[in-house]
Motif scaffolding. Sequence first.
Motif, short mmCIF file in Angstrom:
data_model
loop_
_atom_site.label_atom_id
_atom_site.label_comp_id
_atom_site.label_asym_id
_atom_site.label_seq_id
_atom_site.Cartn_x
_atom_site.Cartn_y
_atom_site.Cartn_z
N SER A 158 -12.57 -6.01 9.66
CA SER A 158 -10.80 -6.58 9.19
C SER A 158 -11.17 -7.55 7.55
CB SER A 158 -10.07 -7.43 9.50
OG SER A 158 -9.84 -7.26 10.99
N ASP A 159 -10.92 -6.97 6.34
CA ASP A 159 -10.66 -7.27 4.74
C ASP A 159 -9.71 -8.28 4.57
OD1 ASP A 159 -12.38 -7.99 2.74
OD2 ASP A 159 -11.81 -5.93 1.22
N ASN A 160 -10.24 -9.09 3.64
CA ASN A 160 -9.10 -10.04 3.37
C ASN A 160 -8.39 -10.99 3.76
OD1 ASN A 160 -8.59 -7.27 1.44
ND2 ASN A 160 -8.74 -8.57 -0.06
N VAL A 161 -8.99 -11.47 4.99
CA VAL A 161 -8.74 -12.06 6.16
C VAL A 161 -8.39 -13.75 5.96
CG1 VAL A 161 -9.38 -10.80 8.06
CG2 VAL A 161 -11.27 -12.26 7.35
N LEU A 162 -9.24 -14.15 4.82
CA LEU A 162 -8.72 -15.96 3.95
C LEU A 162 -7.93 -15.60 3.10
CD1 LEU A 162 -13.08 -17.16 4.76
CD2 LEU A 162 -10.75 -17.13 5.90
N PHE A 163 -7.88 -14.38 2.38
CA PHE A 163 -6.70 -14.39 1.20
C PHE A 163 -7.16 -15.25 0.57
CE2 PHE A 163 -2.72 -14.09 -0.63
CZ PHE A 163 -2.39 -12.63 -0.13
N ARG A 164 -8.54 -15.16 -0.29
CA ARG A 164 -7.97 -15.44 -1.61
C ARG A 164 -8.77 -17.19 -1.69
NH1 ARG A 164 -3.03 -13.45 -5.08
NH2 ARG A 164 -3.58 -11.02 -4.21
N GLY A 165 -8.97 -17.70 -0.09
CA GLY A 165 -8.94 -19.30 0.52
C GLY A 165 -7.63 -19.21 1.13
N MET A 166 -6.32 -19.32 0.40
CA MET A 166 -5.13 -19.72 1.57
C MET A 166 -5.13 -20.20 2.73
SD MET A 166 -1.90 -18.13 -1.63
CE MET A 166 -2.68 -17.26 -2.74
N VAL A 167 -5.89 -19.22 3.11
CA VAL A 167 -5.73 -19.04 5.19
C VAL A 167 -6.34 -20.56 5.67
CG1 VAL A 167 -6.20 -17.68 6.86
CG2 VAL A 167 -5.14 -16.75 5.21
N ALA A 168 -7.47 -20.73 4.80
CA ALA A 168 -8.27 -22.32 5.12
C ALA A 168 -7.42 -23.02 4.82
CB ALA A 168 -9.87 -21.80 4.75
N TYR A 187 -3.50 -13.80 12.84
CA TYR A 187 -4.23 -12.83 13.44
C TYR A 187 -5.81 -13.39 13.69
CZ TYR A 187 -7.85 -8.70 12.16
OH TYR A 187 -8.15 -7.74 12.56
N LEU A 188 -6.35 -14.02 12.73
CA LEU A 188 -7.74 -14.72 13.01
C LEU A 188 -7.04 -15.54 14.53
CD1 LEU A 188 -8.48 -15.43 9.04
CD2 LEU A 188 -9.30 -13.68 10.76
N GLU A 189 -6.29 -15.87 15.13
CA GLU A 189 -6.00 -16.89 15.82
C GLU A 189 -5.96 -15.85 17.09
OE1 GLU A 189 -5.15 -20.49 17.31
OE2 GLU A 189 -5.67 -20.52 14.88
N THR A 190 -5.34 -14.64 16.86
CA THR A 190 -5.32 -14.10 17.93
C THR A 190 -6.37 -13.20 18.66
OG1 THR A 190 -2.92 -13.39 17.77
CG2 THR A 190 -4.49 -11.66 18.60
N ILE A 191 -7.41 -12.68 17.35
CA ILE A 191 -8.67 -11.97 17.72
C ILE A 191 -9.82 -13.08 17.62
CG2 ILE A 191 -8.09 -9.95 16.63
CD1 ILE A 191 -9.79 -11.24 13.74
#
Length: 214
Positions: A158-168, A187-191
């Motif tokens: 899966s690409d772009n999962v940190l979305f320019r750092g905003m997810v973190a 999504y990241l919590e689920t997987i």
Amino acid sequence: MSGITHDYMEEYLRGLIGDREDELYELEKYAEENAVPIVQKEAGKFLEFMVSMKKPKKILELGTAIGYSAILMSKAANGNADITSIERDENMVSIAENNISKYNFNDKIKVIQGDCLEILEKLDGKFDLIFMDAGKGHYNHFLPHCLRLLAEEGIIISDNVLFRGMVATNDLVKRRKITIVKRMRDYLETISKDKDLITTIIPMGDGIAVTKRR
């Protein structure tokens, strides 16, 4: 730069990768000149490495754009993989199909035009590798279908999962991106917490997650 790692680090790593001298270089220039998002340079190298190592026979891609990553994966597989790629935008489908034909990948890459979720619901068969790079706010919706379609020893990238750092971090979140960020976090919590899956998240490019069954 992506906002995931320090700029100097990205510049150094991209310098190590160097510039391509094949059809992918032409597609990179087109993407840059026409503001079309494609996988970032280091993410593309990672995808190329994973395909080369995994040696998948069947690949599913969510999000074709101009066909860059599909062609990259086909080359990495030495033409030994059949690739199905789904793209919603009719204009992108037209451009991708033209590129696929221009560079003689017609017999290995098939593009399906339509909404990813609707197409996924109708797909069957098993895929050795699934590359998720479509609507960033819908990865959770795609996941059950991807797991159904995933071969026993297959992997999901899966690409772009940190979305320019905003997810973190909330410090980087822009108001208009709140929904996408919340959904990507889900999504990241689920997987990451599903006991039947094993996932690693790599702070490379715009963030990459690699998932497989235990």
